[in-house]
Write an enzyme that holds these catalytic residues in place. Sequence first.
Site, PDB file in Angstrom:
ATOM      1  N   ASP A  73       0.856  -1.185   0.000  1.00 51.41           N
ATOM      2  CA  ASP A  73       0.000   0.000   0.000  1.00 51.41           C
ATOM      3  C   ASP A  73       0.887   1.227   0.000  1.00 51.41           C
ATOM      4  O   ASP A  73       1.476   1.583   1.025  1.00 51.41           O
ATOM      5  CB  ASP A  73      -0.896  -0.032   1.241  1.00 51.41           C
ATOM      6  N   TYR A 171     -12.429  13.463  -5.236  1.00 49.94           N
ATOM      7  CA  TYR A 171     -11.477  13.155  -6.308  1.00 49.94           C
ATOM      8  C   TYR A 171     -10.908  14.436  -6.917  1.00 49.94           C
ATOM      9  O   TYR A 171      -9.701  14.543  -7.162  1.00 49.94           O
ATOM     10  CB  TYR A 171     -12.210  12.317  -7.356  1.00 49.94           C
ATOM     11  N   LYS A 175      -6.985  15.496  -6.929  1.00 48.76           N
ATOM     12  CA  LYS A 175      -6.281  15.660  -8.190  1.00 48.76           C
ATOM     13  C   LYS A 175      -5.751  17.085  -8.361  1.00 48.76           C
ATOM     14  O   LYS A 175      -4.708  17.296  -8.989  1.00 48.76           O
ATOM     15  CB  LYS A 175      -7.202  15.293  -9.352  1.00 48.76           C
TER      16      LYS A 175
END
Length: 296
Positions: A73, A171, A175
């Site tokens: 991970d 998201y 980003k």
Amino acid sequence: MTGICANRVVVVTGAGRGLGRAHALAFAAEGAAVVVNDLGAALDGAGASDAPAREVVAEIEAAGGRAVAHGGDIATAEGASSLIATALETYGRLDTLVNNAGFLRDRMLVNLTEDDWDAVVRVHLRGHFLPLKHAAAHWRAETRAGRPAAARVIGTTSGAGLLGSVGQGNYSAAKAGIVALTLVAAAELGRYGVGVNAIAPAARTRMTEGGFAGLRGLPEDVSPLVVWLGSGGSEGVTGRVFEVEGGRVTVMEGWRRGASAEAPARWTPESAGATARTLLSTTPPPLPPYGSTPTP
């Protein structure tokens, strides 16, 4: 093997499927040894499996290339550290890092839970920061030891991070953070011979097939630019963001100072507002977020 990445060692996160898989295969085809990282999680980040990474490694080896799987991970310090260590211990060097891992938990803001927010920001933004941190520490040490790097980092942002996307607040924020991280890293790591750029890809993958069914590009259309950015041929290109879809490559232009005004004394709320409206009247409106309804 020959190619523009011959003798380079490349790490690609999230390389078990979609864009990451295409990148890993493309780098290997150009002569790179590839560390294929993938946690093997579902679309929402649940679960884990080492099968996707191992399958990509098998594809690369069957074509005569070199690759090793890493199932850690990378949004944990241990996983990110072991990722970089895998490259160094297996191949003795690290030349390129492609940060690509991620998943989605789309919700409108009023329905977005703290867990949805934290999980998506963690994998995208923290998952970029930690591998970058450990790779940068290695390249700094190499430079100080008299072995300057010709290293490259490619981050993966999105049109959602540049314009916003309705139903993807978590998201989009993550980003957008990757763009800022790219700019900072480019400024900080240039002294060590590291070029840092980001792509905003649009392609048909399992992440996009539900909400963006009209996309025409394939992951394999994006990878050629990523491979070039990860090669020695991209020397001098740093701090840039490229949008890539199908056969189109676009250099994205970030925030720039536009129209401005200066007061001889402190603004009042009324004068500041009136000036703001005047400035806005001469400024093109921003592009609308993806999924938004155009203003009449």
